[in-house]
Motif scaffolding. Structure first.
Motif, PDB file in Angstrom:
ATOM      1  N   VAL A  63      -2.504   3.276   1.911  1.00 29.90           N
ATOM      2  CA  VAL A  63      -1.666   3.494   0.742  1.00 29.90           C
ATOM      3  C   VAL A  63      -2.177   2.585  -0.374  1.00 29.90           C
ATOM      4  CG1 VAL A  63       0.681   3.363  -0.144  1.00 29.90           C
ATOM      5  CG2 VAL A  63       0.299   4.026   2.238  1.00 29.90           C
ATOM      6  N   ILE A  64      -2.614   3.183  -1.471  1.00 32.15           N
ATOM      7  CA  ILE A  64      -3.151   2.416  -2.599  1.00 32.15           C
ATOM      8  C   ILE A  64      -2.215   2.597  -3.788  1.00 32.15           C
ATOM      9  CG2 ILE A  64      -5.105   2.072  -4.149  1.00 32.15           C
ATOM     10  CD1 ILE A  64      -6.885   3.284  -1.945  1.00 32.15           C
ATOM     11  N   LYS A  65      -1.746   1.488  -4.303  1.00 33.04           N
ATOM     12  CA  LYS A  65      -0.834   1.511  -5.456  1.00 33.04           C
ATOM     13  C   LYS A  65      -1.624   1.610  -6.757  1.00 33.04           C
ATOM     14  CE  LYS A  65       2.687  -1.304  -3.224  1.00 33.04           C
ATOM     15  NZ  LYS A  65       3.513  -2.515  -3.303  1.00 33.04           N
ATOM     16  N   PRO A  66      -0.965   2.005  -7.841  1.00 33.21           N
ATOM     17  CA  PRO A  66      -1.649   2.041  -9.139  1.00 33.21           C
ATOM     18  C   PRO A  66      -2.159   0.650  -9.531  1.00 33.21           C
ATOM     19  CG  PRO A  66       0.436   3.206  -9.265  1.00 33.21           C
ATOM     20  CD  PRO A  66       0.403   2.509  -7.933  1.00 33.21           C
ATOM     21  N   ASN A  67      -3.296   0.644 -10.180  1.00 36.12           N
ATOM     22  CA  ASN A  67      -3.922  -0.568 -10.714  1.00 36.12           C
ATOM     23  C   ASN A  67      -4.240  -1.599  -9.645  1.00 36.12           C
ATOM     24  OD1 ASN A  67      -3.644   0.489 -13.396  1.00 36.12           O
ATOM     25  ND2 ASN A  67      -1.476  -0.011 -13.223  1.00 36.12           N
ATOM     26  N   GLN A  68      -4.391  -1.167  -8.402  1.00 34.30           N
ATOM     27  CA  GLN A  68      -4.746  -2.062  -7.306  1.00 34.30           C
ATOM     28  C   GLN A  68      -6.261  -1.990  -7.100  1.00 34.30           C
ATOM     29  OE1 GLN A  68      -2.887  -1.077  -3.529  1.00 34.30           O
ATOM     30  NE2 GLN A  68      -2.666  -3.247  -3.082  1.00 34.30           N
ATOM     31  N   PRO A  69      -6.993  -3.083  -7.389  1.00 36.36           N
ATOM     32  CA  PRO A  69      -8.449  -3.063  -7.205  1.00 36.36           C
ATOM     33  C   PRO A  69      -8.794  -2.795  -5.739  1.00 36.36           C
ATOM     34  CG  PRO A  69      -7.743  -5.033  -8.389  1.00 36.36           C
ATOM     35  CD  PRO A  69      -6.515  -4.371  -7.866  1.00 36.36           C
ATOM     36  N   GLU A 109       6.759   1.904  -3.956  1.00 34.12           N
ATOM     37  CA  GLU A 109       7.623   1.035  -4.746  1.00 34.12           C
ATOM     38  C   GLU A 109       8.332  -0.022  -3.911  1.00 34.12           C
ATOM     39  OE1 GLU A 109      10.076   4.017  -6.471  1.00 34.12           O
ATOM     40  OE2 GLU A 109       8.447   4.837  -7.669  1.00 34.12           O
ATOM     41  N   LYS A 110       8.417   0.186  -2.605  1.00 30.57           N
ATOM     42  CA  LYS A 110       9.078  -0.767  -1.718  1.00 30.57           C
ATOM     43  C   LYS A 110       8.036  -1.710  -1.132  1.00 30.57           C
ATOM     44  CE  LYS A 110      13.032   1.279  -2.155  1.00 30.57           C
ATOM     45  NZ  LYS A 110      14.146   0.672  -2.815  1.00 30.57           N
ATOM     46  N   ASN A 111       8.468  -2.876  -0.726  1.00 27.34           N
ATOM     47  CA  ASN A 111       7.567  -3.821  -0.067  1.00 27.34           C
ATOM     48  C   ASN A 111       7.585  -3.543   1.431  1.00 27.34           C
ATOM     49  OD1 ASN A 111       6.766  -5.213  -2.381  1.00 27.34           O
ATOM     50  ND2 ASN A 111       8.671  -6.368  -2.379  1.00 27.34           N
ATOM     51  N   LEU A 112       6.895  -2.483   1.822  1.00 23.97           N
ATOM     52  CA  LEU A 112       6.852  -2.089   3.211  1.00 23.97           C
ATOM     53  C   LEU A 112       5.694  -2.777   3.920  1.00 23.97           C
ATOM     54  CD1 LEU A 112       7.454   1.737   2.765  1.00 23.97           C
ATOM     55  CD2 LEU A 112       9.125  -0.084   3.041  1.00 23.97           C
ATOM     56  N   LEU A 113       5.740  -2.728   5.246  1.00 20.65           N
ATOM     57  CA  LEU A 113       4.636  -3.276   6.023  1.00 20.65           C
ATOM     58  C   LEU A 113       3.470  -2.304   5.952  1.00 20.65           C
ATOM     59  CD1 LEU A 113       6.605  -4.513   9.141  1.00 20.65           C
ATOM     60  CD2 LEU A 113       5.785  -5.868   7.214  1.00 20.65           C
ATOM     61  N   MET A 114       2.742  -2.389   4.919  1.00 17.61           N
ATOM     62  CA  MET A 114       1.631  -1.498   4.648  1.00 17.61           C
ATOM     63  C   MET A 114       0.513  -2.370   4.133  1.00 17.61           C
ATOM     64  SD  MET A 114       3.028   1.923   2.995  1.00 17.61           S
ATOM     65  CE  MET A 114       4.471   2.768   3.482  1.00 17.61           C
ATOM     66  N   PRO A 115      -0.562  -1.887   3.789  1.00 15.43           N
ATOM     67  CA  PRO A 115      -0.843  -0.571   3.250  1.00 15.43           C
ATOM     68  C   PRO A 115      -1.445   0.422   4.241  1.00 15.43           C
ATOM     69  CG  PRO A 115      -2.590  -2.022   2.627  1.00 15.43           C
ATOM     70  CD  PRO A 115      -1.603  -2.835   3.427  1.00 15.43           C
TER      71      PRO A 115
END
Length: 178
Positions: A63-69, A109-115
């Protein structure tokens, strides 16, 4: 080094890409303003997200969030293939238009145990079937190819949602549209 990027479909709401990478590969860092699910279709590879590197094997979803290098790197000299489903900022409009009862973007949007989501059991079986269908459809130039690719991609996103619902039932339940 051989990099083959197969552009599958680009649409207003989401795009789908398949990449096959052979041999040594020096990836550049990238960052974008959209959400992305990166799936390991075959082989093994690593993805660096900022300072942390994650190892992916077949069936894993990053899972890659926006603006995440981030950057993709081979784990060894073997070929690997990845599928990226890239969701635009308008993806929320798409899920409402399609009457999908929850928005998978809540996972970002949540701070899940990811990515990294490590699929297993029936979820892995279904995910692998859909990935095979997606790759086969991309190689098969038939009528309605774009529609099939969009529908299979949507099913993959929904399977990711189902899997997350089994891990984080309260978050998924609370993200259901009324």
């Amino acid at each position: 080094m051989k990099v083959q990027q197969s552009f599958l479909q680009k649409a207003e709401f989401f795009s789908v890409y398949i990449e096959t990478i052979n041999g040594k590969y020096n990836a550049a860092w990238s960052s974008h303003s959209y959400y992305e699910f990166m799936l390991d279709f075959s082989g093994e590879f690593c993805v660096s997200l900022g300072e942390t590197t994650y190892s992916l094997t077949k069936g894993d979803v990053l899972v890659i969030k926006p603006n995440q290098p981030h950057r993709v790197e081979p784990k060894g000299p073997e070929e690997f293939k990845l599928i990226s489903i890239v969701m635009s900022e308008k993806f929320s409009d798409y899920v409402q238009y399609r009457d999908i009862n929850w928005n998978p973007l809540v996972l970002f949007e949540k701070n899940l145990l990811m990515p990294v989501l490590h699929f297993h059991g029936k979820h892995l079986e279904r995910l692998e079937q859909m990935m095979y269908m997606l790759v086969a459809e991309s190689e098969n130039k038939q009528n309605f190819q774009d529609v099939f690719i969009a529908d299979i991609s949507e099913l993959i996103v929904l399977e990711i949602g189902r899997y997350c619902g089994s891990i984080y039932p309260e978050i998924v339940r609370n993200a259901v549209y009324n």
